[in-house]
Enzyme design. Structure first.
Site, PDB file in Angstrom:
ATOM      1  N   ASP A   8      49.962  16.861  46.315  1.00 13.43           N
ATOM      2  CA  ASP A   8      50.558  16.183  45.154  1.00 13.43           C
ATOM      3  C   ASP A   8      52.069  16.067  45.293  1.00 13.43           C
ATOM      4  O   ASP A   8      52.800  16.811  44.625  1.00 13.43           O
ATOM      5  CB  ASP A   8      50.208  16.941  43.867  1.00 13.43           C
ATOM      6  CG  ASP A   8      50.622  16.195  42.609  1.00 13.43           C
ATOM      7  OD1 ASP A   8      50.950  15.001  42.713  1.00 13.43           O
ATOM      8  OD2 ASP A   8      50.624  16.799  41.524  1.00 13.43           O
ATOM      9  N   GLU A  44      59.550  14.745  40.819  1.00 13.61           N
ATOM     10  CA  GLU A  44      58.829  15.763  40.050  1.00 13.61           C
ATOM     11  C   GLU A  44      58.925  17.144  40.685  1.00 13.61           C
ATOM     12  O   GLU A  44      59.021  18.150  39.989  1.00 13.61           O
ATOM     13  CB  GLU A  44      57.365  15.339  39.929  1.00 13.61           C
ATOM     14  CG  GLU A  44      56.472  16.316  39.196  1.00 13.61           C
ATOM     15  CD  GLU A  44      55.037  15.829  39.113  1.00 13.61           C
ATOM     16  OE1 GLU A  44      54.195  16.586  38.583  1.00 13.61           O
ATOM     17  OE2 GLU A  44      54.743  14.703  39.577  1.00 13.61           O
ATOM     18  N   GLU A  72      41.977  15.186  36.665  1.00  8.47           N
ATOM     19  CA  GLU A  72      42.799  15.835  35.635  1.00  8.47           C
ATOM     20  C   GLU A  72      42.339  15.458  34.223  1.00  8.47           C
ATOM     21  O   GLU A  72      43.141  15.190  33.330  1.00  8.47           O
ATOM     22  CB  GLU A  72      44.278  15.494  35.841  1.00  8.47           C
ATOM     23  CG  GLU A  72      44.803  15.965  37.176  1.00  8.47           C
ATOM     24  CD  GLU A  72      46.275  15.670  37.378  1.00  8.47           C
ATOM     25  OE1 GLU A  72      46.977  16.525  37.950  1.00  8.47           O
ATOM     26  OE2 GLU A  72      46.727  14.580  36.973  1.00  8.47           O
TER      27      GLU A  72
END
Length: 697
Positions: A362, A390, A289
């Site tokens: 993820d 998340e 990332e």
């Protein structure tokens, strides 16, 4: 006589009435409210040793026992009343190791005594918390216990500006601006809470690290926190930015094989240890990332990790994250970590752990276990769970993650083709000197620490399962409910049932039947299965569900990406045949026709729509269950939880309606009987924007 009446009154209040005072959740599971068996609670704490850690244990016992019994519990030099005695073993007990403890009941000087013994002061502290937990939950028994995992860490994704990436409980606990001079008393309560569940380390800063975290002023701030945490057995760690030699040292390269770079990191490690003698080590996110890493210089992950390991020496560890994927998307992201790390098995330095997320994508609401857990027997693998939700509704959706963690830990990797090599066994590292488990923290400055009261249970469950990865999520949920609210079975049973089914409910209305990565972009808040315009293909939900008029799902078999081949053949068998597999993972591994007949006998289209519908209805039903709990909960926390359950019910319907509208636009099929049409149009759901959603920076 008067004392007995007081105890009886306390028992009646505890058993039959709601608490007299409203609570705000600050005390977590360390509330120490009066118990019915107050007469049996010791009246004195006895110890012959002294250290900051022993003093912490004594202080906790005095506070806890006093509050639990309604009487003052004193510190004594010998047994002259019912007592709890802290004893360091004269000869080490091998079964306890450095952190274990034993709790034994007996008599001494004619008085009932509970003796807590350990080989170390930190073992005594853990034993003190365990004994208080027994009293709180009404399960006092002789116990011998020791952790199965050596490193049990929280990873704080906290930024130096006070924000928290993927944090939904306010600002960072760390007041970097006023540290090291101002030490918030809350830091001690943070340490107490972590020690009570056996957490022994904390990474202070975000894995997307700033080099400034390694400068002298910030090391002084980290040292102040380390001083506060040390009596509670908690070591401080830092996320290290790989390019720091350039940004801080003025070098022209961060090549891990460059002698100047290696010397810079060695000097930096030496500087840290002069300020923090028990510094735990570095956590590193590299070449993922956009983060810098060894691949920027044509080197491997192994080269980067071993360079930092050399700088630390035997003083600390490197936790090198396996969450990596290349700038260009050449293949299924599910395969990338395995492709990069599997060839280096056994080549990492002895003080390196490879930190692997529970699944290969993820932290999705449901993921099969990461294939690396069965593929690197020569390397200590450190589990990385996400406690902060998340992808599971932030802090407003009830999703008990103990069940999620347990599901991953119980999965059999068939490492080396052998049955019984569960993820838990791999994480426990029985063939390695190092073992570890990390949880991305959900803690912030909100008064209740985690944004909502039920999210405290995820912090608690993480700690308990980090101590023993083979523990029971159901038992842990019951423990937490009793300590946090009441031991009344009329409350505990329905609430534990809510908790144990809650993550399944969220998966049903967000990512049913193995769908994944369906959230909206950036903030990851709300549904966005239509998103198809992001820079990287694998940032787009359409990349994962591949829905069209013919069918839906990601083919990871031989006819697709073949990610399934990264698992041992015996593990593959659980998912290879869509007709025989657990259909909760169906579309994770298979692209299927809308007409595919599921185990229920219904076509896939109908099954998918009915599962979305069930998830939304089950979320709404949580409100009714909680409403029946009102007599057992203080008004403040009851109302706070009722409010978040209302938000969840509303947003579950939004997820259901938006997803149904979108997938119907792809399939062109009518909704099955009993499934209502979405409340609004697909265009309406697509138009919703949330630029200021929390936790996105």
């Amino acid at each position: 006589m008067r004392l007995r009446l007081v105890h009886a009154l306390c028992a009646l209040i505890c058993l039959f009435a709601a608490p007299a005072f409203a609570e705000d959740g600050y005390d977590l599971w360390l509330r120490y409210k009066p118990v019915a068996s107050a007469d049996a609670v010791p009246r004195a704490v006895v110890t012959q040793s002294d250290s900051p850690t022993v003093r912490a244990a004594v202080s906790e016992l005095q506070k806890g026992l006093s509050d639990l019994s309604g009487q003052t519990v004193s510190l004594a030099g010998n047994v002259s009343a019912p007592s709890v005695v802290l004893t360091r073993n004269a000869a080490p007990d091998a079964a306890l190791g450095n952190e274990g403890f034993a709790i034994r009941k007996g008599t001494e000087n004619g008085q009932p005594v509970t003796r807590i013994s350990a080989n170390s002061d930190i073992g005594l502290l853990y034993g003190a918390f365990a004994y208080l937990r027994q009293i709180q939950t009404g399960s006092i028994t002789d116990t011998t216990d020791a952790p199965k995992v050596k490193l049990r860490l929280l990873n704080h994704w906290d930024n130096l500006d006070g924000t928290v990436e993927r944090g939904y409980a306010g600002w960072s606990l760390w007041d970097w601006w006023r540290l090291p001079d101002l030490k918030d008393p809350r830091y001690v309560d943070y340490a107490r809470a972590n020690a009570s569940i056996g957490i022994n380390g904390t990474v202070l800063n975000n894995v997307n690290a700033k080099a400034a975290s390694l400068t002298a002023p910030y090391l002084d701030k980290a040292a102040a926190l380390a001083d506060t945490f040390r009596p509670y057995g908690i070591r401080v760690y830092l996320s290290a930015r790989f390019s720091a030699p350039i940004e801080l040292g003025g070098l022209t390269t961060a090549d891990p094989l460059d002698p100047q770079v290696r010397a810079w990191w060695k000097a930096k490690a030496d500087e840290i240890y002069t300020k923090i003698p028990d510094f735990g080590g570095f956590l590193v996110k590299a070449n993922s990332e956009g983060q810098p890493g060894p691949q920027d210089y044509g080197r491997t992950q192994e080269d980067g990790a071993n360079m930092l390991a050399e700088a630390l020496g035997d003083r600390g560890v490197v936790m090198w994250r396996a969450f990596v994927y290349k700038a260009e998307v050449a293949d299924d992201r599910h395969k990338q970590a395995w492709n990069e790390f599997k060839p280096h098995d056994g080549k990492f330095a002895p003080n390196v752990l490879v930190q692997v997320k529970n699944g290969a994508i993820d932290f999705q609401p449901r993921e099969p276990f990461h294939p690396l857990f069965g593929a690197m027997p020569k390397t200590p693998l450190m589990m990385e769970f996400q406690i902060t939700k998340e992808y599971l509704g932030f802090a407003t959706h009830l999703a008990y993650l103990g069940q999620y963690f347990e599901e991953a830990l119980d999965a059999d990797t068939f490492q080396n083709g052998q049955k019984g090599w569960t993820v838990a066994r791999v994480v426990e590292g029985e063939n390695h000197k190092l073992s570890g488990i990390a949880g991305v923290a959900n803690i912030g400055t909100d008064r209740n620490w985690s944004g909502s009261d039920f999210d405290q249970a995820n912090w608690y469950a993480f700690g308990r399962l980090a101590w023993n990865p083979q523990g029971s999520a159901g038992d842990i949920a019951a423990e937490w409910a009793k300590m946090t609210f009441t031991t009344d079975a009329r409350f505990v049973k329905p609430v534990v049932d809510m908790m144990m089914t809650s993550r399944e409910t969220v998966a049903d209305y967000m990512t049913p039947l193995g769908l994944h990565h369906l959230m909206d972009t950036g903030h990851h808040y709300g549904p966005g299965p239509w998103v198809d315009n992001l820079e990287r293909p694998d940032w787009n939900p359409v990349y994962y569900h591949k829905a069209d008029t013919n069918g839906i799902g990601f083919d990871r078999t031989r006819t697709g990406s073949n990610a399934l081949s990264q698992y041992d053949p015996k593990a593959q068998a659980a998912w290879a045949d869509p007709r025989k597999m657990d259909e909760r993972y169906l579309l994770w591994f298979h692209h299927l026709s809308w007409d595919y007949k599921t185990k229920s006998g219904r076509p896939l289209w109908d099954e998918l729509m009915l599962t979305y519908d069930k998830g939304a209805k089950d979320a709404a039903a949580l409100q009714q269950t909680w409403a029946a709990m009102k007599p057992y909960v203080d008004a403040e926390r009851y109302q706070a939880i009722a409010s978040t359950l209302g938000i969840q019910a509303r947003e579950a319907k939004w997820w259901r309606d938006a997803s149904v509208a979108y997938f119907q636009s792809k399939s062109g099929r009518p909704l099955p009987a009993g499934v209502a049409a979405p409340e609004k149009t697909l265009e309406y759901y697509k138009s919703l924007k949330f630029p200021y959603a929390p936790g996105h920076h």
